[in-house]
Design a protein around this motif. Sequence first.
Motif, PDB file in Angstrom:
ATOM      1  N   ALA A   1       0.831  -1.204   0.000  1.00 24.05           N
ATOM      2  CA  ALA A   1       0.000   0.000   0.000  1.00 24.05           C
ATOM      3  C   ALA A   1       0.867   1.256   0.000  1.00 24.05           C
ATOM      4  CB  ALA A   1      -0.928  -0.016   1.206  1.00 24.05           C
ATOM      5  N   HIS A   2       1.907   1.229   0.820  1.00 24.69           N
ATOM      6  CA  HIS A   2       2.841   2.354   0.880  1.00 24.69           C
ATOM      7  C   HIS A   2       3.451   2.624  -0.480  1.00 24.69           C
ATOM      8  CE1 HIS A   2       3.791   4.144   4.744  1.00 24.69           C
ATOM      9  NE2 HIS A   2       3.331   3.032   5.318  1.00 24.69           N
ATOM     10  N   ARG A   3       3.894   1.546  -1.105  1.00 26.13           N
ATOM     11  CA  ARG A   3       4.586   1.670  -2.372  1.00 26.13           C
ATOM     12  C   ARG A   3       3.645   2.236  -3.436  1.00 26.13           C
ATOM     13  NH1 ARG A   3       8.987   3.191  -4.567  1.00 26.13           N
ATOM     14  NH2 ARG A   3       9.125   2.442  -6.724  1.00 26.13           N
ATOM     15  N   LEU A   4       2.408   1.718  -3.452  1.00 26.83           N
ATOM     16  CA  LEU A   4       1.446   2.206  -4.441  1.00 26.83           C
ATOM     17  C   LEU A   4       1.146   3.675  -4.211  1.00 26.83           C
ATOM     18  CD1 LEU A   4      -1.041  -0.766  -4.875  1.00 26.83           C
ATOM     19  CD2 LEU A   4       0.353   0.292  -6.659  1.00 26.83           C
ATOM     20  N   GLN A   5       1.068   4.049  -2.934  1.00 28.51           N
ATOM     21  CA  GLN A   5       0.791   5.459  -2.621  1.00 28.51           C
ATOM     22  C   GLN A   5       1.940   6.342  -3.103  1.00 28.51           C
ATOM     23  OE1 GLN A   5      -0.122   6.205   1.479  1.00 28.51           O
ATOM     24  NE2 GLN A   5      -0.783   8.299   1.074  1.00 28.51           N
ATOM     25  N   THR A   6       3.173   5.849  -2.869  1.00 28.97           N
ATOM     26  CA  THR A   6       4.335   6.618  -3.309  1.00 28.97           C
ATOM     27  C   THR A   6       4.306   6.808  -4.823  1.00 28.97           C
ATOM     28  OG1 THR A   6       5.510   5.516  -1.541  1.00 28.97           O
ATOM     29  CG2 THR A   6       6.846   6.759  -3.117  1.00 28.97           C
ATOM     30  N   ILE A   7       4.012   5.726  -5.532  1.00 33.44           N
ATOM     31  CA  ILE A   7       3.977   5.829  -6.994  1.00 33.44           C
ATOM     32  C   ILE A   7       2.890   6.798  -7.429  1.00 33.44           C
ATOM     33  CG2 ILE A   7       3.593   4.565  -9.148  1.00 33.44           C
ATOM     34  CD1 ILE A   7       4.582   2.046  -7.692  1.00 33.44           C
ATOM     35  N   SER A   8       1.732   6.694  -6.779  1.00 36.82           N
ATOM     36  CA  SER A   8       0.616   7.569  -7.117  1.00 36.82           C
ATOM     37  C   SER A   8       0.984   9.034  -6.891  1.00 36.82           C
ATOM     38  CB  SER A   8      -0.591   7.168  -6.284  1.00 36.82           C
ATOM     39  OG  SER A   8      -1.387   8.288  -5.989  1.00 36.82           O
ATOM     40  N   GLU A   9       1.734   9.262  -5.822  1.00 33.75           N
ATOM     41  CA  GLU A   9       2.093  10.658  -5.529  1.00 33.75           C
ATOM     42  C   GLU A   9       3.155  11.181  -6.491  1.00 33.75           C
ATOM     43  OE1 GLU A   9       2.985  10.451  -1.375  1.00 33.75           O
ATOM     44  OE2 GLU A   9       0.849  10.368  -0.848  1.00 33.75           O
ATOM     45  N   THR A  10       4.164  10.340  -6.792  1.00 33.75           N
ATOM     46  CA  THR A  10       5.202  10.832  -7.716  1.00 33.75           C
ATOM     47  C   THR A  10       4.648  11.023  -9.117  1.00 33.75           C
ATOM     48  OG1 THR A  10       5.937   8.537  -7.862  1.00 33.75           O
ATOM     49  CG2 THR A  10       7.312  10.026  -6.555  1.00 33.75           C
ATOM     50  N   ASP A  11       3.674  10.172  -9.507  1.00 35.92           N
ATOM     51  CA  ASP A  11       3.058  10.338 -10.822  1.00 35.92           C
ATOM     52  C   ASP A  11       1.919  11.342 -10.768  1.00 35.92           C
ATOM     53  OD1 ASP A  11       4.749   8.353 -11.458  1.00 35.92           O
ATOM     54  OD2 ASP A  11       3.248   6.908 -12.166  1.00 35.92           O
ATOM     55  N   SER A  12       1.645  11.842  -9.584  1.00 31.39           N
ATOM     56  CA  SER A  12       0.458  12.664  -9.299  1.00 31.39           C
ATOM     57  C   SER A  12      -0.762  12.128 -10.050  1.00 31.39           C
ATOM     58  CB  SER A  12       0.702  14.153  -9.592  1.00 31.39           C
ATOM     59  OG  SER A  12       1.248  14.343 -10.857  1.00 31.39           O
ATOM     60  N   ASN A  13      -1.008  10.856  -9.799  1.00 30.24           N
ATOM     61  CA  ASN A  13      -2.148  10.184 -10.425  1.00 30.24           C
ATOM     62  C   ASN A  13      -2.990   9.501  -9.348  1.00 30.24           C
ATOM     63  OD1 ASN A  13      -3.923   8.684 -11.899  1.00 30.24           O
ATOM     64  ND2 ASN A  13      -2.383   7.396 -12.904  1.00 30.24           N
TER      65      ASN A  13
ATOM     66  N   LEU B   1      -6.540 -16.573  -7.834  1.00 28.13           N
ATOM     67  CA  LEU B   1      -5.731 -15.870  -6.843  1.00 28.13           C
ATOM     68  C   LEU B   1      -6.491 -15.468  -5.581  1.00 28.13           C
ATOM     69  CD1 LEU B   1      -3.576 -13.485  -9.078  1.00 28.13           C
ATOM     70  CD2 LEU B   1      -2.906 -15.644  -8.052  1.00 28.13           C
ATOM     71  N   LYS B   2      -7.803 -15.765  -5.517  1.00 25.88           N
ATOM     72  CA  LYS B   2      -8.572 -15.292  -4.357  1.00 25.88           C
ATOM     73  C   LYS B   2      -7.984 -15.844  -3.057  1.00 25.88           C
ATOM     74  CE  LYS B   2     -12.026 -18.862  -5.081  1.00 25.88           C
ATOM     75  NZ  LYS B   2     -13.275 -19.147  -5.737  1.00 25.88           N
ATOM     76  N   GLY B   3      -7.969 -14.959  -2.064  1.00 20.42           N
ATOM     77  CA  GLY B   3      -7.423 -15.368  -0.777  1.00 20.42           C
ATOM     78  C   GLY B   3      -5.931 -15.120  -0.638  1.00 20.42           C
ATOM     79  N   SER B   4      -5.288 -14.682  -1.705  1.00 21.13           N
ATOM     80  CA  SER B   4      -3.844 -14.453  -1.608  1.00 21.13           C
ATOM     81  C   SER B   4      -3.589 -13.018  -1.162  1.00 21.13           C
ATOM     82  CB  SER B   4      -3.189 -14.710  -2.953  1.00 21.13           C
ATOM     83  OG  SER B   4      -3.735 -13.828  -3.903  1.00 21.13           O
ATOM     84  N   SER B   5      -2.325 -12.674  -0.979  1.00 24.62           N
ATOM     85  CA  SER B   5      -2.043 -11.297  -0.623  1.00 24.62           C
ATOM     86  C   SER B   5      -1.005 -10.702  -1.562  1.00 24.62           C
ATOM     87  CB  SER B   5      -1.589 -11.203   0.837  1.00 24.62           C
ATOM     88  OG  SER B   5      -0.508 -12.064   1.044  1.00 24.62           O
ATOM     89  N   ILE B   6      -1.137  -9.393  -1.744  1.00 23.00           N
ATOM     90  CA  ILE B   6      -0.214  -8.664  -2.611  1.00 23.00           C
ATOM     91  C   ILE B   6       0.796  -7.988  -1.711  1.00 23.00           C
ATOM     92  CG2 ILE B   6      -0.025  -6.944  -4.440  1.00 23.00           C
ATOM     93  CD1 ILE B   6      -1.981  -9.155  -5.175  1.00 23.00           C
ATOM     94  N   ASP B   7       2.050  -8.299  -1.944  1.00 22.45           N
ATOM     95  CA  ASP B   7       3.113  -7.762  -1.098  1.00 22.45           C
ATOM     96  C   ASP B   7       4.087  -6.995  -1.974  1.00 22.45           C
ATOM     97  OD1 ASP B   7       4.637  -7.248   1.077  1.00 22.45           O
ATOM     98  OD2 ASP B   7       5.368  -9.297   1.356  1.00 22.45           O
ATOM     99  N   TYR B   8       4.895  -6.179  -1.331  1.00 17.74           N
ATOM    100  CA  TYR B   8       5.990  -5.519  -2.036  1.00 17.74           C
ATOM    101  C   TYR B   8       7.258  -5.961  -1.333  1.00 17.74           C
ATOM    102  CZ  TYR B   8       8.824  -1.897  -4.209  1.00 17.74           C
ATOM    103  OH  TYR B   8       9.779  -1.219  -4.917  1.00 17.74           O
ATOM    104  N   THR B   9       8.081  -6.722  -2.045  1.00 22.82           N
ATOM    105  CA  THR B   9       9.268  -7.261  -1.376  1.00 22.82           C
ATOM    106  C   THR B   9      10.490  -6.431  -1.734  1.00 22.82           C
ATOM    107  OG1 THR B   9       9.693  -8.762  -3.200  1.00 22.82           O
ATOM    108  CG2 THR B   9       8.383  -9.622  -1.384  1.00 22.82           C
ATOM    109  N   MET B  10      11.332  -6.247  -0.738  1.00 22.07           N
ATOM    110  CA  MET B  10      12.576  -5.530  -0.979  1.00 22.07           C
ATOM    111  C   MET B  10      13.722  -6.481  -0.701  1.00 22.07           C
ATOM    112  SD  MET B  10      11.581  -1.797   0.482  1.00 22.07           S
ATOM    113  CE  MET B  10      10.264  -2.333   1.547  1.00 22.07           C
ATOM    114  N   GLU B  11      14.354  -6.932  -1.768  1.00 25.60           N
ATOM    115  CA  GLU B  11      15.434  -7.887  -1.637  1.00 25.60           C
ATOM    116  C   GLU B  11      16.656  -7.337  -2.350  1.00 25.60           C
ATOM    117  OE1 GLU B  11      13.704 -11.338  -3.346  1.00 25.60           O
ATOM    118  OE2 GLU B  11      12.351 -11.657  -1.659  1.00 25.60           O
TER     119      GLU B  11
END
Lengths: 122, 410
Positions: free
Chosen positions: A10-22, A85-95
């Motif tokens: 969620a954080h990552r998507l928000q960041t992208i949305s803000e930098t793209d101002s979309n 995919l129902k029941g799964s989760s969307i994650d943002y991994t930093m590796e």
Amino acid sequence: MNITITPRAAHRLQTISETDSNPELALRVSVESGGCHGFQYLMSLINAKDIDPAEDTVFENEEVARKTGDYKAKIVMDEPSLELLKGSSIDYTMELIGSQFKVTGIPGAKSSCGCGTSFDIA
Amino acid sequence: MPVRSTRAPWTCAQCLLKQKARRALLRRSISTSAAPPLPPASGAAHLTTRRLISLHGPDSPKFLQGLITNNVLTPPARQGSFYAAFLTGQGRVVVDVFVYPTQGSRWHGQAYGDGEPGYLVEVDANELEVLAKHIKKHKLRSKFKMRVLEEGEMGLWSSWREEGRWTAHPSQDSNQSISEEGYLSATDARAPGMGTRLLLPSSSQSGSGLPAELELEEAPLSAYTIRRYLRGVPEGQREFAREESLPMNFNVDLMGGIDFKKGCYTGQELTVRTHHTGVVRRRVLPVVLQSRGEEGGADLVYDSSAAELIDSVLGHEGAGLGEGEIRRDDQRKRPTGKLIARTGNVGLGLCRLEQMSDLSISGEGSSFGPEDRFMVQAKEGDGAVAVKAFVPDWIRGRLRGPKVQKRVEM
């Protein structure tokens, strides 16, 4: 039907949305056949305007991830993909090899390949 | 003078076996049909063991590319027919198939009449439903239509000609899927001399089934099967068990069915890893069966009289499937392979190469010597026959030598 959006995603998507101002930004997750284990998922960033209400289901995060804005993370899936995919989760991994959105905990998945983008349904 | 018993107590096992064979031969000549005849030098056989599924639509090439071991999209998009396999995610064979691109053919024009790509997938008739389900499961939103062809809608034939003993390995661009006569076809490049596969529309199959312009005699299916066994070519899931067999054990790689550079497809992970870092210790080889003790100078030939003898010991082919373990014929009788198919005295064995042939696969090298004997036991009774494996030139030529482990000096 539930899809979990992790706070990191969620954080990552928000960041992208803000930098793209979309404020209409959404993440589309779709499943295709192929990949080493039979099915693989693909992701793309889309505009909420491009959603086809007949086919797609939109999942919206219940709360704003970061209080500095009012963007709520959105995930879009089409009918057959959601079926798998129902029941799964969307994650943002930093590796070390790179950061990426990932689908984790797919309930039906029997096995998955080394890179994680391909899986098999029991 | 005492009367000698009719049955000498010291009759050796060999003679008993022969007696038994002779008796069985007599029985058979009355009750069941004789062993199949020798395949003709040229001919064509109707492959009733195979069926066809049609895929047609804009996404069909991409869809197949993601599921089969061979490359559909070799640029420019592949025109020729080819051999391939569908695998499970774990790299086991679901089915072995031939794929015939139909675009541009007369059949495609009549059936669809458009410029969209289309394919016919040829599969073991018993696994038709399995493949149809496999395709449906993976279809999702791909834009193509799948249709199972009715039996008899299109006849599949294998044809071979005496002068065509050495079928060249087809280069990917020259192998058109349409024959000179305008039929959909495939060069059966799995092994030299396998001939050509032809898809004949039901309209062209007159009384005997074969169009006259081919100038070929119809041969029984057994002729095709025997020719296949003599070359060491397995086919269908009676021979390579579904979701158990690894493609390389069954020579799918040597038969040109795997493209190791094409990219992701289902089952690729294990297949590619085995190819690059592993060793394939077991492979299918043609085998000849004989009476035990006679196996000195056996040749790899089909012999219908020998076939009857073997049938009398092991039972009629097909009677007991999963034909049995091949063991070393010595005191310990350790297993060295498996007899997976047989017609009379020839068949296919899944053999440990370094024990049953002189091939060197790993660093250890082959332990095989000309005096080594192998056998397979009958399912019922205590009968057994000798098994001898052969390495056809084409397998020998396409195998890679053992990998040398290079040590890096620091």
